[in-house]
Write a protein that holds these residues in place. Structure first.
Motif, PDB file in Angstrom:
ATOM      1  N   PHE A 147      44.115  70.679  46.032  1.00 36.54           N
ATOM      2  CA  PHE A 147      44.374  70.809  47.461  1.00 36.54           C
ATOM      3  C   PHE A 147      43.274  70.046  48.188  1.00 36.54           C
ATOM      4  CE2 PHE A 147      46.682  74.393  45.739  1.00 36.54           C
ATOM      5  CZ  PHE A 147      47.873  74.326  46.444  1.00 36.54           C
ATOM      6  N   MET A 148      43.678  69.067  48.996  1.00 38.94           N
ATOM      7  CA  MET A 148      42.719  68.126  49.578  1.00 38.94           C
ATOM      8  C   MET A 148      42.725  68.174  51.103  1.00 38.94           C
ATOM      9  SD  MET A 148      40.622  65.593  48.450  1.00 38.94           S
ATOM     10  CE  MET A 148      41.347  64.804  46.997  1.00 38.94           C
ATOM     11  N   ASP A 149      41.564  68.489  51.670  1.00 38.14           N
ATOM     12  CA  ASP A 149      41.392  68.349  53.110  1.00 38.14           C
ATOM     13  C   ASP A 149      41.177  66.871  53.407  1.00 38.14           C
ATOM     14  OD1 ASP A 149      41.072  68.968  55.781  1.00 38.14           O
ATOM     15  OD2 ASP A 149      38.956  69.532  55.578  1.00 38.14           O
ATOM     16  N   LEU A 150      41.468  66.431  54.623  1.00 36.08           N
ATOM     17  CA  LEU A 150      41.309  65.024  54.952  1.00 36.08           C
ATOM     18  C   LEU A 150      39.950  64.714  55.553  1.00 36.08           C
ATOM     19  CD1 LEU A 150      44.809  63.995  56.378  1.00 36.08           C
ATOM     20  CD2 LEU A 150      43.917  63.758  54.052  1.00 36.08           C
ATOM     21  N   GLN A 151      39.501  65.524  56.484  1.00 32.86           N
ATOM     22  CA  GLN A 151      38.230  65.257  57.157  1.00 32.86           C
ATOM     23  C   GLN A 151      37.112  66.061  56.496  1.00 32.86           C
ATOM     24  OE1 GLN A 151      38.005  66.291  61.302  1.00 32.86           O
ATOM     25  NE2 GLN A 151      36.350  64.852  61.683  1.00 32.86           N
ATOM     26  N   MET A 152      36.240  65.354  55.779  1.00 33.72           N
ATOM     27  CA  MET A 152      35.096  65.979  55.122  1.00 33.72           C
ATOM     28  C   MET A 152      33.906  65.043  55.206  1.00 33.72           C
ATOM     29  SD  MET A 152      36.784  67.610  51.627  1.00 33.72           S
ATOM     30  CE  MET A 152      37.586  66.067  51.103  1.00 33.72           C
ATOM     31  N   VAL A 161      48.042  65.755  43.919  1.00 34.34           N
ATOM     32  CA  VAL A 161      47.309  66.130  45.129  1.00 34.34           C
ATOM     33  C   VAL A 161      48.265  66.637  46.206  1.00 34.34           C
ATOM     34  CG1 VAL A 161      45.888  65.287  47.048  1.00 34.34           C
ATOM     35  CG2 VAL A 161      45.405  64.523  44.709  1.00 34.34           C
ATOM     36  N   ILE A 162      47.931  67.790  46.751  1.00 35.62           N
ATOM     37  CA  ILE A 162      48.627  68.316  47.929  1.00 35.62           C
ATOM     38  C   ILE A 162      47.625  68.345  49.073  1.00 35.62           C
ATOM     39  CG2 ILE A 162      49.826  70.287  48.966  1.00 35.62           C
ATOM     40  CD1 ILE A 162      50.639  71.155  46.152  1.00 35.62           C
ATOM     41  N   VAL A 163      47.906  67.623  50.127  1.00 39.50           N
ATOM     42  CA  VAL A 163      47.030  67.634  51.295  1.00 39.50           C
ATOM     43  C   VAL A 163      47.205  68.964  52.023  1.00 39.50           C
ATOM     44  CG1 VAL A 163      46.579  66.594  53.554  1.00 39.50           C
ATOM     45  CG2 VAL A 163      47.063  65.133  51.579  1.00 39.50           C
ATOM     46  N   VAL A 164      46.095  69.563  52.434  1.00 36.88           N
ATOM     47  CA  VAL A 164      46.126  70.741  53.304  1.00 36.88           C
ATOM     48  C   VAL A 164      45.231  70.418  54.492  1.00 36.88           C
ATOM     49  CG1 VAL A 164      45.724  73.207  53.537  1.00 36.88           C
ATOM     50  CG2 VAL A 164      46.446  72.288  51.343  1.00 36.88           C
ATOM     51  N   SER A 165      45.841  70.163  55.635  1.00 37.60           N
ATOM     52  CA  SER A 165      45.087  69.633  56.766  1.00 37.60           C
ATOM     53  C   SER A 165      45.540  70.257  58.081  1.00 37.60           C
ATOM     54  CB  SER A 165      45.263  68.111  56.826  1.00 37.60           C
ATOM     55  OG  SER A 165      44.642  67.559  57.964  1.00 37.60           O
ATOM     56  N   MET A 166      44.675  70.145  59.081  1.00 36.87           N
ATOM     57  CA  MET A 166      45.063  70.578  60.424  1.00 36.87           C
ATOM     58  C   MET A 166      45.714  69.423  61.185  1.00 36.87           C
ATOM     59  SD  MET A 166      41.341  70.688  62.296  1.00 36.87           S
ATOM     60  CE  MET A 166      40.300  69.227  62.398  1.00 36.87           C
ATOM     61  N   TYR A 167      45.663  68.210  60.620  1.00 35.36           N
ATOM     62  CA  TYR A 167      46.260  67.052  61.275  1.00 35.36           C
ATOM     63  C   TYR A 167      47.778  67.055  61.086  1.00 35.36           C
ATOM     64  CZ  TYR A 167      41.519  65.220  61.602  1.00 35.36           C
ATOM     65  OH  TYR A 167      40.186  65.047  61.875  1.00 35.36           O
ATOM     66  N   ASN A 168      48.505  67.168  62.181  1.00 39.01           N
ATOM     67  CA  ASN A 168      49.962  67.219  62.089  1.00 39.01           C
ATOM     68  C   ASN A 168      50.635  65.950  62.621  1.00 39.01           C
ATOM     69  OD1 ASN A 168      49.527  67.475  64.816  1.00 39.01           O
ATOM     70  ND2 ASN A 168      50.582  69.433  65.049  1.00 39.01           N
ATOM     71  N   GLU A 169      49.824  64.899  62.873  1.00 38.43           N
ATOM     72  CA  GLU A 169      50.409  63.657  63.348  1.00 38.43           C
ATOM     73  C   GLU A 169      51.167  62.952  62.229  1.00 38.43           C
ATOM     74  OE1 GLU A 169      46.441  63.865  65.691  1.00 38.43           O
ATOM     75  OE2 GLU A 169      47.225  64.507  63.744  1.00 38.43           O
ATOM     76  N   VAL A 197      50.309  60.999  47.422  1.00 40.84           N
ATOM     77  CA  VAL A 197      50.147  62.447  47.301  1.00 40.84           C
ATOM     78  C   VAL A 197      51.501  63.108  47.087  1.00 40.84           C
ATOM     79  CG1 VAL A 197      48.082  62.444  48.750  1.00 40.84           C
ATOM     80  CG2 VAL A 197      50.312  62.920  49.799  1.00 40.84           C
ATOM     81  N   GLN A 198      51.473  64.262  46.456  1.00 44.55           N
ATOM     82  CA  GLN A 198      52.724  64.940  46.086  1.00 44.55           C
ATOM     83  C   GLN A 198      53.207  65.940  47.130  1.00 44.55           C
ATOM     84  OE1 GLN A 198      50.273  64.220  43.798  1.00 44.55           O
ATOM     85  NE2 GLN A 198      51.530  62.692  42.760  1.00 44.55           N
ATOM     86  N   GLY A 199      52.406  66.209  48.145  1.00 49.76           N
ATOM     87  CA  GLY A 199      52.816  67.132  49.193  1.00 49.76           C
ATOM     88  C   GLY A 199      51.833  67.119  50.341  1.00 49.76           C
ATOM     89  N   TYR A 200      52.265  67.639  51.502  1.00 53.42           N
ATOM     90  CA  TYR A 200      51.411  67.672  52.687  1.00 53.42           C
ATOM     91  C   TYR A 200      51.701  68.990  53.406  1.00 53.42           C
ATOM     92  CZ  TYR A 200      48.821  65.680  56.689  1.00 53.42           C
ATOM     93  OH  TYR A 200      47.892  65.420  57.677  1.00 53.42           O
ATOM     94  N   LEU A 201      50.705  69.852  53.463  1.00 55.68           N
ATOM     95  CA  LEU A 201      50.830  71.143  54.125  1.00 55.68           C
ATOM     96  C   LEU A 201      49.840  71.240  55.285  1.00 55.68           C
ATOM     97  CD1 LEU A 201      50.895  73.508  50.998  1.00 55.68           C
ATOM     98  CD2 LEU A 201      52.876  72.623  52.249  1.00 55.68           C
ATOM     99  N   LEU A 202      50.226  71.979  56.296  1.00 57.99           N
ATOM    100  CA  LEU A 202      49.308  72.270  57.395  1.00 57.99           C
ATOM    101  C   LEU A 202      48.522  73.538  57.063  1.00 57.99           C
ATOM    102  CD1 LEU A 202      51.585  71.510  60.484  1.00 57.99           C
ATOM    103  CD2 LEU A 202      49.889  70.020  59.392  1.00 57.99           C
ATOM    104  N   LYS A 203      47.385  73.706  57.702  1.00 58.00           N
ATOM    105  CA  LYS A 203      46.510  74.818  57.356  1.00 58.00           C
ATOM    106  C   LYS A 203      47.031  76.179  57.808  1.00 58.00           C
ATOM    107  CE  LYS A 203      42.139  72.602  56.407  1.00 58.00           C
ATOM    108  NZ  LYS A 203      40.671  72.599  56.617  1.00 58.00           N
TER     109      LYS A 203
END
Length: 218
Positions: A54-59, A80-88, A100-106
């Motif tokens: 699970f990967m955050d984008l901004q670090m 990799v599944i992104v887990v981010s607050m960025y919904n753009e 990446v295999q998926g993109y989820l919001l936090k």
């Protein structure tokens, strides 16, 4: 029962610990790695390589985008599944193009997180309604005179069945669900998916879907 090894990279310790705690009660999930930034993640990967990260984008130090690229380069089997607050939409599409295999919001529910893990482990990808709509908007808003993102896009021709299978993948259906909906075998569905990858010159279903939307193949 196969135990899925999981990892998480996020610079907010409270979120990391809460995320791990949220999934710790599931018997076949085991967190083997946690990192506060992309560089720490890469440093730890050789000793504790998870099946899914699970990967955050901004670090700090190294962001999730660069960390994803290097993780895929060094450990091709990792998902990799992104887990981010960025919904753009631009973030969603960009990360899908990275493979990446998926993109989820936090604010995703625990049930959906578990569903995403199992779908990625079984199918190799997970697209929820949020991701599907982002890809659709990208296709609709594409400027007609803009050059295709891939130079050979004009040579790609998907059959009606391949388009149908790809659209159902975008709608979030699994291989089994697609086979039941179209009254064809699971092996046939997988065959269509592989031909889509071959025709688009992509390596993952996520990249193929992004390619298709970007180049108006759907």
């Amino acid at each position: 029962m196969k135990v899925l090894k999981l990892g998480i990279a996020d610079d907010h310790e409270l979120f990391r610990k809460g995320f791990i705690s949220m999934l710790s009660g599931i018997p076949d999930f085991n967190f083997v790695l946690e990192a506060a930034n992309g560089q720490e993640l890469l440093d730890k990967l050789p000793d504790n390589t998870p099946d899914i990260i699970f990967m955050d984008l901004q670090m700090p130090v190294m962001d999730g985008i660069q960390a994803t690229e290097l993780a895929f380069e060094r450990f091709p089997e990792i998902k990799v599944i992104v887990v981010s607050m960025y919904n753009e939409d631009r973030f969603v599409i960009h990360m899908l193009e990275k493979g990446v295999q998926g993109y989820l919001l936090k604010d995703t529910s625990p049930d959906e997180v578990e569903k995403a893990i199992r779908r990625v482990a079984e199918e190799g990808f997970y697209y929820n309604d949020f991701v599907s709509k982002a890809m659709h908007r990208k296709m609709v808003n594409r400027q007609p005179n803009k050059h295709p993102f891939f130079p050979n896009a004009c040579n790609v021709a998907l059959s009606s069945r391949e388009q149908e299978v790809l659209q159902l993948i975008c709608d979030g259906l699994s291989t089994v669900e697609i086979s039941e909906k179209l009254f064809i075998s699971v092996r046939t569905v997988e065959g269509h998916r592989l031909r889509v990858l071959e025709k688009t010159g992509t390596k993952t279903t996520a990249a193929a879907v992004a390619f298709a939307y970007k180049n108006q193949l759907l």
